[in-house]
Design a protein around this motif. Structure first.
Motif: not given
Length: 213
Positions: A180-198
């Motif tokens: 429970r709490g506040i989630r970081l990822w809500d409403d951020l679907r597809g965020l990774e497409s604009g970045y390179t991820v390591e």
């Protein structure tokens, strides 16, 4: 100059907890969430003024050093400053102590206007009621060419991510479940497409994800 985020979340994606009390304004779960970070030598030196050399020096410490490097200004929400603890006390200076670890101008997003507060060590808190775009403009103007950090909390970070303002996002995924709490990822679907991820796993079990534009 880059706009940066460095953030801790649980395995289930929560960046804040709901177990706060007046005696423990950040809640006992918060210490579980940031425990590995607090144990680093860099954090102990920077925040606790501990120059004994104690603290971890592995991968977590490397990211802790990066957290403090090259920051010219910071933006945070009212909750991260601690305005909700004593909202009507004009003398309340937040829960970061007399010498906050930021050492730069900090812009606090809030609907409660109050005068700026100059603290020891180079931190000055400015309280502004404005949009993420305008807040970022003000922060860049005083950062002197250094990076601007979006400090938190989760809702503030998410607003800047949704607006496309973040150049580098570092997320430390801590191996605990909060539920429970506040989630970081809500409403951020597809965020990774604009970045390179390591990704990199520390000795503590914390997984460090870095998204770079």
């Amino acid at each position: 100059m880059a706009v940066r985020v460095d953030f801790n979340i649980s395995l289930d994606g929560f960046a804040t907890t709901t177990d706060q009390t007046p005696e423990q304004p950040m809640g006992p779960d918060w210490m579980r969430l940031v425990g590995a970070y607090i144990e680093t030598r860099t954090f102990r030196e920077r925040v606790f003024k501990d120059t004994s050399g104690k603290g971890t020096t592995g991968i977590d410490d490397r990211y802790a050093r990066g957290y403090f490097a090259n920051i010219g200004a910071e933006i945070m929400g009212a909750g991260m400053f601690g305005l909700h603890s004593f909202p009507d006390d004009p003398n309340w200076k937040g829960w970061w102590g007399d010498e906050p670890p930021f050492r730069c101008p900090v812009f606090v997003l809030t609907h409660r206007k109050r005068p700026s507060i100059e603290m020891a060590g180079g931190t000055t808190f400015h309280f502004i009621d404005t949009t993420p775009a305008e807040a970022l403009k003000q922060a860049v103007a005083v950062a002197g060419g250094k990076d601007v950090r979006i400090g938190g909390g989760a809702s503030t970070v998410r607003d800047f991510l949704k607006a496309g303002f973040v150049d580098r996002l570092h997320v430390a995924i801590v191996p605990i479940l909060l539920g429970r709490g506040i989630r970081l990822w809500d409403d951020l679907r597809g965020l990774e497409s604009g970045y390179t991820v390591e990704s990199e796993t520390a000795e503590s079990g914390v997984v460090h994800l870095t998204f770079r534009r």
